[in-house]
Design a protein around this motif. Structure first.
Motif, PDB file in Angstrom:
ATOM      1  N   ARG A  66      -1.872   0.339  -0.576  1.00  0.00           N
ATOM      2  CA  ARG A  66      -0.846   1.186   0.035  1.00  0.00           C
ATOM      3  C   ARG A  66      -0.861   2.584  -0.568  1.00  0.00           C
ATOM      4  NH1 ARG A  66       4.309  -0.193  -0.578  1.00  0.00           N
ATOM      5  NH2 ARG A  66       4.974   0.252   1.541  1.00  0.00           N
ATOM      6  N   SER A  67      -1.028   2.663  -1.876  1.00  0.00           N
ATOM      7  CA  SER A  67      -1.014   3.965  -2.548  1.00  0.00           C
ATOM      8  C   SER A  67      -2.173   4.842  -2.106  1.00  0.00           C
ATOM      9  CB  SER A  67      -1.068   3.791  -4.066  1.00  0.00           C
ATOM     10  OG  SER A  67       0.106   3.189  -4.529  1.00  0.00           O
ATOM     11  N   TRP A  68      -3.377   4.295  -2.130  1.00  0.00           N
ATOM     12  CA  TRP A  68      -4.549   5.130  -1.843  1.00  0.00           C
ATOM     13  C   TRP A  68      -4.725   5.442  -0.367  1.00  0.00           C
ATOM     14  CZ3 TRP A  68      -7.010   8.206  -4.939  1.00  0.00           C
ATOM     15  CH2 TRP A  68      -6.854   8.007  -6.309  1.00  0.00           C
ATOM     16  N   PHE A  69      -4.413   4.502   0.500  1.00  0.00           N
ATOM     17  CA  PHE A  69      -4.661   4.755   1.914  1.00  0.00           C
ATOM     18  C   PHE A  69      -3.439   5.312   2.652  1.00  0.00           C
ATOM     19  CE2 PHE A  69      -8.135   1.949   0.780  1.00  0.00           C
ATOM     20  CZ  PHE A  69      -9.200   2.613   1.366  1.00  0.00           C
ATOM     21  N   ARG A  70      -2.273   4.826   2.337  1.00  0.00           N
ATOM     22  CA  ARG A  70      -1.094   5.330   3.043  1.00  0.00           C
ATOM     23  C   ARG A  70      -0.554   6.593   2.386  1.00  0.00           C
ATOM     24  NH1 ARG A  70       3.043   0.737   4.421  1.00  0.00           N
ATOM     25  NH2 ARG A  70       3.968   2.520   5.467  1.00  0.00           N
TER      26      ARG A  70
END
Length: 168
Positions: A66-70
């Motif tokens: 979630r952190s890296w892609f969103r």
């Protein structure tokens, strides 16, 4: 331990196909390390000197995806799926009362969201700015492969300590 859900990345694919295939291979490896274990086993701190658990690693993978892609790639405002504890520790690693099915469902959904976010980017060299620093999709995919590979090493040791199963 079976590897029926993992596919080997192509040895001749272009960069994008290679990076996404290696990331999916690492994701499948984490799933394989957890396969066939009970909820109690997934929550077990199997190495006496460590607080890590297999379920904690799966929940951490949710946060990392979630952190890296969103957050980074898509620029979305997100909050942690499992907030930090009052003393500032990462909440995803506290699994005593965790719901195993919820964690795996969140992880599968996060992986799908991540695949879609990466597919929406035209080139590996396209960049986004995060905290004043440009980051390319190539960097994000490479970092995610590293993240999973490191934690899959932890998962390998945890699984072996739980039931003696070993394997790549």
């Amino acid at each position: 331990m079976s590897d029926h859900q993992r596919s080997e990345p192509s040895k001749t694919a272009d960069d994008r196909a290679s990076l996404t295939a290696f990331l999916d291979h690492q994701r499948a490896t984490l799933a394989m390390k957890c396969e066939g274990l009970s909820g109690e086993q997934l929550k077990r701190k199997a190495v006496p000197t460590s607080g890590l658990t297999l379920l904690g690693l799966v929940r951490h993978a949710v946060e990392v995806e979630r952190s890296w892609f969103r957050l980074v790639l898509n620029g979305e405002r997100i909050t942690s799926f499992w907030p930090r504890t009052p003393d500032g520790e990462f909440g995803e690693f506290h699994v005593a009362d965790a719901d195993v099915d919820e964690a795996f469902a969140a992880w599968r959904a996060s992986c799908e969201d991540s695949r879609a976010a990466a597919a929406d980017v035209n080139s590996l060299d396209d960049t986004v700015e995060f905290r004043g620093e440009p980051m390319s999709l190539r960097y994000i995919l490479t970092h995610m492969i590293e993240e999973y590979a490191r934690h899959n090493g932890h998962a390998d040791l945890l699984r072996e300590a739980i039931d003696g199963e070993v394997g790549e």
